[in-house]
Design an enzyme around this catalytic site. Structure first.
Site, short mmCIF file in Angstrom:
data_model
loop_
_atom_site.label_atom_id
_atom_site.label_comp_id
_atom_site.label_asym_id
_atom_site.label_seq_id
_atom_site.Cartn_x
_atom_site.Cartn_y
_atom_site.Cartn_z
N HIS A 1 1.00 -1.19 0.07
CA HIS A 1 -0.09 -0.11 -0.01
C HIS A 1 0.81 1.28 -0.05
O HIS A 1 0.42 2.34 -0.17
CB HIS A 1 -1.04 0.03 1.20
CG HIS A 1 -1.96 -0.92 1.19
ND1 HIS A 1 -2.82 -1.24 0.23
CD2 HIS A 1 -2.36 -2.01 2.01
CE1 HIS A 1 -3.72 -2.09 0.40
NE2 HIS A 1 -3.38 -2.72 1.49
N ASP B 1 -2.59 -10.49 -2.48
CA ASP B 1 -3.34 -9.91 -1.28
C ASP B 1 -4.61 -9.57 -1.57
O ASP B 1 -5.06 -9.39 -2.65
CB ASP B 1 -2.64 -8.94 -0.87
CG ASP B 1 -2.85 -8.44 0.63
OD1 ASP B 1 -4.06 -7.69 0.62
OD2 ASP B 1 -2.14 -8.52 1.42
N HIS C 1 -6.17 -7.10 -0.83
CA HIS C 1 -6.56 -5.69 -0.80
C HIS C 1 -5.83 -5.27 -2.01
O HIS C 1 -4.34 -5.75 -2.25
CB HIS C 1 -6.19 -4.96 0.57
CG HIS C 1 -6.97 -5.27 1.73
ND1 HIS C 1 -6.57 -6.38 2.49
CD2 HIS C 1 -8.08 -4.87 1.86
CE1 HIS C 1 -7.53 -6.33 3.50
NE2 HIS C 1 -8.44 -5.63 3.09
N ASP D 1 -4.51 -12.81 3.12
CA ASP D 1 -5.80 -12.48 3.55
C ASP D 1 -7.02 -12.65 2.70
O ASP D 1 -8.18 -12.37 3.16
CB ASP D 1 -5.79 -11.21 4.08
CG ASP D 1 -5.43 -10.19 3.09
OD1 ASP D 1 -4.89 -10.64 1.98
OD2 ASP D 1 -5.24 -8.78 3.28
#
Length: 347
Positions: free
Chosen positions: A160, A196, A198, A285
């Site tokens: 991120h 991931d 996200h 995740d």
């Protein structure tokens, strides 16, 4: 497969995270690393090594100098301002404000360099981020030296982190730093595959106008999932980078049959692009019981993911990103690695 790890990643032990209007203990915690290490040892995956120290130069190759200086000094500046708690941003240069002048006050600088409010900065954050990027660089250096796969047990995660913003528990973009290092060492084109849940908004932003890094991300649809403002399928790159950014946004509830079709498309694109190194932003995740995600992958599905990655036949480095179902994070992360090794033996 070698695992690279440093106890220095534990120097960041934040106490607060903003979640659904509450301040809670962060989902991203040092215990995640310990559980993965335990599983690495239980499975006999391979030796665990301390990383080399690479300094700031590789960080500055992808991150803005002012941003790096901010991360280095933030905690001391925050405490010097008389603040008692951890550093959490509360104001941003929103659409109706100017974003071309960096404030002098720590509260303003914190908001200027933040992309979200959930991630606090605490004592030890800079030191842990430095150790995390050293882990990534040591892992990719090992792969570059002999072609052998390696696992970087990075913490904090990195995907991120944009060139000049932190958030989503990320401060320095480990995968981007490793990719740039590989290019400097002679790689022609690097693939970064982000699995991931996200979207890896920071990795996309750093390489969006470049054709020497192919970025492909499988993630929750940004219309409903963090980080919300990047990760749509029509974001395909800019200028020379056109076609070298591939997003696969998927709806909540996605299980492996649908997810794996997107994976196969991403792997085909990596083959077509002629990449000579694969970096895997290994977030686990997407697991069905992860507390802050919404996909339905099982632990066995992560083993199959590893097998399919081995099918590319590329030198491969894995770098830990997310994964917050703490009891299963070690099982799921190592399942990818053992699945990769099994797939490589069968190839």
């Amino acid at each position: 497969m070698l695992t690279f790890h440093s106890d220095a990643t534990g120097r960041r032990r934040a106490r607060t995270e903003l979640d659904e209007g509450r301040l809670v203990a962060p989902y991203e915690c040092p215990e995640r690393v310990e559980l993965v290490l335990d599983r690495v040892r239980q499975t006999g995956l391979g030796d665990i090594r301390e990383p080399e120290t690479f300094g700031l130069s590789p960080v500055l190759a992808v991150h803005d100098r002012g941003y790096v200086d901010f991360i280095a000094a933030c905690w001391d500046d925050w405490r010097a301002a008389g603040h008692a708690g951890e550093a959490i941003p509360s104001i941003w240069p929103a659409r109706t404000m100017r974003g071309d002048v960096v404030p002098e006050h720590i509260d303003g600088r914190l908001g200027y360099y933040a992309l979200a409010a959930e991630t606090s900065i605490c004592e030890g954050t800079f030191e842990a981020a430095m150790a995390s990027k050293d882990i990534a660089l040591s892992a990719v250096s090992h792969t570059l030296a002999g072609g052998e796969p390696a696992f970087g047990l990075c913490r904090p995660p990195g995907h991120h982190a944009a060139s000049d913003q932190f958030g989503g528990y990320c401060f320095f973009n480990n995968a981007a730093i490793a990719a740039q290092h590989a290019l400097a060492r002679g790689a022609r084109r690097v693939a970064i595959l982000d699995v991931d849940f996200h979207h890896g908004n920071g990795t996309q932003q750093i390489f969006y106008a470049r054709d020497d890094v192919l970025f492909a991300s499988l993630h929750g649809d940004p219309r409903t999932c963090f980080p919300y403002f990047l990760g749509h399928a029509d974001e395909t790159g800019r200028g020379r980078g056109e076609g070298f950014n591939r997003n696969y946004p998927l709806p909540p509830g996605t299980a492996f049959d649908t997810w794996s079709r997107a994976l196969d498309d991403a792997l085909a694109r990596i083959r077509e692009a002629g990449c000579d190194l694969l970096l895997v932003s290994l977030g686990v995740d997407a697991f069905e019981h992860d507390p802050i995600s919404a996909f339905k992958l099982t632990s066995d599905d992560f083993t199959e993911l590893g097998r399919r990655l081995a099918g590319l036949g590329l030198p491969t480095t894995f770098l830990l990103e997310g994964g917050y179902a703490v009891e299963e994070i070690g099982l799921n992360a190592v399942n990818v690695l053992t699945g990769f090794e099994a797939g490589a033996r069968q190839a």
